[in-house]
Design a protein around this motif. Structure first.
Motif, PDB file in Angstrom:
ATOM      1  N   ARG A 170       0.994   3.910  -2.845  1.00  0.00           N
ATOM      2  CA  ARG A 170       1.568   5.255  -2.786  1.00  0.00           C
ATOM      3  C   ARG A 170       3.082   5.144  -2.745  1.00  0.00           C
ATOM      4  O   ARG A 170       3.637   4.620  -1.774  1.00  0.00           O
ATOM      5  CB  ARG A 170       1.057   6.020  -1.575  1.00  0.00           C
ATOM      6  CG  ARG A 170       1.592   7.458  -1.489  1.00  0.00           C
ATOM      7  CD  ARG A 170       0.969   8.221  -0.334  1.00  0.00           C
ATOM      8  NE  ARG A 170      -0.472   8.369  -0.497  1.00  0.00           N
ATOM      9  CZ  ARG A 170      -1.061   9.313  -1.211  1.00  0.00           C
ATOM     10  NH1 ARG A 170      -0.324  10.230  -1.832  1.00  0.00           N
ATOM     11  NH2 ARG A 170      -2.376   9.372  -1.294  1.00  0.00           N
ATOM     12  N   TYR A 227      -2.610   2.496 -13.785  1.00  0.00           N
ATOM     13  CA  TYR A 227      -2.645   3.951 -13.896  1.00  0.00           C
ATOM     14  C   TYR A 227      -1.632   4.562 -12.938  1.00  0.00           C
ATOM     15  O   TYR A 227      -1.325   3.998 -11.889  1.00  0.00           O
ATOM     16  CB  TYR A 227      -4.022   4.507 -13.496  1.00  0.00           C
ATOM     17  CG  TYR A 227      -5.174   4.165 -14.400  1.00  0.00           C
ATOM     18  CD1 TYR A 227      -5.955   3.034 -14.166  1.00  0.00           C
ATOM     19  CD2 TYR A 227      -5.512   4.996 -15.464  1.00  0.00           C
ATOM     20  CE1 TYR A 227      -7.040   2.744 -14.978  1.00  0.00           C
ATOM     21  CE2 TYR A 227      -6.602   4.710 -16.279  1.00  0.00           C
ATOM     22  CZ  TYR A 227      -7.356   3.581 -16.023  1.00  0.00           C
ATOM     23  OH  TYR A 227      -8.427   3.292 -16.829  1.00  0.00           O
ATOM     24  N   ARG A 282       0.825  -1.210   0.000  1.00  0.00           N
ATOM     25  CA  ARG A 282       0.000   0.000   0.000  1.00  0.00           C
ATOM     26  C   ARG A 282       0.861   1.262   0.000  1.00  0.00           C
ATOM     27  O   ARG A 282       0.465   2.285  -0.553  1.00  0.00           O
ATOM     28  CB  ARG A 282      -0.907  -0.006   1.225  1.00  0.00           C
ATOM     29  CG  ARG A 282      -1.966  -1.101   1.236  1.00  0.00           C
ATOM     30  CD  ARG A 282      -3.007  -0.899   0.117  1.00  0.00           C
ATOM     31  NE  ARG A 282      -3.486   0.462   0.051  1.00  0.00           N
ATOM     32  CZ  ARG A 282      -4.443   0.937   0.833  1.00  0.00           C
ATOM     33  NH1 ARG A 282      -5.020   0.172   1.725  1.00  0.00           N
ATOM     34  NH2 ARG A 282      -4.829   2.196   0.702  1.00  0.00           N
ATOM     35  N   LEU A 335      -2.297   2.948  -9.446  1.00  0.00           N
ATOM     36  CA  LEU A 335      -3.594   2.301  -9.306  1.00  0.00           C
ATOM     37  C   LEU A 335      -3.729   1.164 -10.312  1.00  0.00           C
ATOM     38  O   LEU A 335      -3.345   1.302 -11.467  1.00  0.00           O
ATOM     39  CB  LEU A 335      -4.722   3.303  -9.554  1.00  0.00           C
ATOM     40  CG  LEU A 335      -4.880   4.432  -8.532  1.00  0.00           C
ATOM     41  CD1 LEU A 335      -5.751   5.535  -9.105  1.00  0.00           C
ATOM     42  CD2 LEU A 335      -5.484   3.899  -7.253  1.00  0.00           C
ATOM     43  N   PRO A 384      -6.185  10.010 -12.762  1.00  0.00           N
ATOM     44  CA  PRO A 384      -5.344   8.879 -13.171  1.00  0.00           C
ATOM     45  C   PRO A 384      -4.982   8.961 -14.647  1.00  0.00           C
ATOM     46  O   PRO A 384      -5.793   9.391 -15.468  1.00  0.00           O
ATOM     47  CB  PRO A 384      -6.222   7.657 -12.896  1.00  0.00           C
ATOM     48  CG  PRO A 384      -7.239   8.124 -11.900  1.00  0.00           C
ATOM     49  CD  PRO A 384      -7.475   9.558 -12.226  1.00  0.00           C
ATOM     50  N   GLN A 442      -1.357   8.146 -10.758  1.00  0.00           N
ATOM     51  CA  GLN A 442      -2.086   9.345 -10.349  1.00  0.00           C
ATOM     52  C   GLN A 442      -1.137  10.252  -9.582  1.00  0.00           C
ATOM     53  O   GLN A 442      -0.740   9.945  -8.457  1.00  0.00           O
ATOM     54  CB  GLN A 442      -3.315   9.007  -9.500  1.00  0.00           C
ATOM     55  CG  GLN A 442      -4.158  10.232  -9.182  1.00  0.00           C
ATOM     56  CD  GLN A 442      -5.416   9.910  -8.404  1.00  0.00           C
ATOM     57  OE1 GLN A 442      -5.522   8.890  -7.744  1.00  0.00           O
ATOM     58  NE2 GLN A 442      -6.405  10.793  -8.482  1.00  0.00           N
ATOM     59  N   GLY A 497      -8.382  -0.823  -7.481  1.00  0.00           N
ATOM     60  CA  GLY A 497      -7.788  -1.248  -6.239  1.00  0.00           C
ATOM     61  C   GLY A 497      -7.467  -0.042  -5.369  1.00  0.00           C
ATOM     62  O   GLY A 497      -7.670   1.101  -5.789  1.00  0.00           O
ATOM     63  N   PRO A 498      -6.954  -0.279  -4.156  1.00  0.00           N
ATOM     64  CA  PRO A 498      -6.688   0.818  -3.227  1.00  0.00           C
ATOM     65  C   PRO A 498      -5.472   1.649  -3.607  1.00  0.00           C
ATOM     66  O   PRO A 498      -5.306   2.758  -3.097  1.00  0.00           O
ATOM     67  CB  PRO A 498      -6.457   0.100  -1.900  1.00  0.00           C
ATOM     68  CG  PRO A 498      -5.974  -1.252  -2.292  1.00  0.00           C
ATOM     69  CD  PRO A 498      -6.674  -1.587  -3.577  1.00  0.00           C
ATOM     70  N   GLY A 499      -4.616   1.124  -4.488  1.00  0.00           N
ATOM     71  CA  GLY A 499      -3.452   1.879  -4.925  1.00  0.00           C
ATOM     72  C   GLY A 499      -2.218   1.640  -4.075  1.00  0.00           C
ATOM     73  O   GLY A 499      -2.309   1.180  -2.923  1.00  0.00           O
TER      74      GLY A 499
END
Lengths: 109, 113
Positions: free
Chosen positions: B109, B35, B9, B91, B43, B37, B105-107
């Motif tokens: 970072r 993607y 995450r 993402l 995105p 972002q 999905g939650p992506g």
């Protein structure tokens, strides 16, 4: 060049007020989507608009599509704090999604 | 039904280091998107898969980015070496090829220092 433009980019509104977010796109779109993103979260689909004149409503949000004007709107009725988030429109063309820059909405009590 | 799963995450790395992201799409979804972002932006597509085939990778910076989707299910996205400008949320999304909705999905970072 494919473009999806949203305005305003930032919106601060009082609870109970109405407002509209605009999404202009440059292509002959196959579909137009609206998404919501809360801070630090992923994107949640709100609406899919498939044809000219399409209108969809869910709670205090209503989305519409005018393919002739290449314009979609997201109307907020009687805003509440829970609607504070960033809203994205996305144009689906050529099997690809093109996202706008987003509108950051803050609803003030 | 489980949603799109991504890991890690969060990831913090120094520039010039490699990094990899993993995505497990919703079961049965043939189409998978990666993607990027950037902060304050929408995105932007990096690559789209139909099953195991990359059908659109025109926006993937191929000098440092690579992706694979072995067996048409899970996918990994790799950056080597990472640059400061790669800091963003990555993402993953999936959908049925004939469907109209993509699910995110939650992506992950990524912070490059």
């Amino acid at each position: 060049e494919l473009k999806v433009e949203q305005n305003p980019l930032f919106l601060s509104m009082q609870e109970g007020k109405n407002y509209t977010i605009y999404c202009n796109y440059s292509t002959t779109s196959d579909r137009l989507y609206w998404y919501r993103q809360d801070p630090g979260k992923s994107l949640e689909s709100l609406f899919v608009l498939l044809s000219n004149g399409a209108v969809k409503q869910e709670g205090r949000l209503m989305a519409s599509l005018d393919t002739k004007a290449r314009l979609s709107t997201l109307h907020i009725t009687a805003a509440v704090h829970d609607l504070s988030a960033t809203y994205f429109c996305a144009d689906f063309t050529g099997n690809q999604f093109y996202f706008g820059t987003g509108t950051s909405l803050t609803v003030i009590p | 039904e489980a949603g799109v799963v991504q890991s890690p995450r969060y990831k913090i790395i120094e520039k010039k280091q490699p990094v990899a992201f993993w995505c497990n799409p919703i079961s049965g979804h043939n189409t998978l998107y990666w993607y990027r972002q950037n902060l304050g932006q929408g995105p932007e597509l990096l690559i789209r898969y139909e099953n195991e085939e990359a059908v659109d990778d025109s926006q993937l910076p191929k000098d440092r980015f690579s992706a694979e989707r072995l067996k048409g299910v899970d996918s990994t996205l790799k950056i080597q070496p990472a640059e400061l400008g790669d800091s963003a949320v990555y993402l993953c999304a999936s959908q049925y090829t004939s469907g109209i909705e993509q699910y995110f999905g939650p992506g992950t970072r990524l912070t490059v220092t």
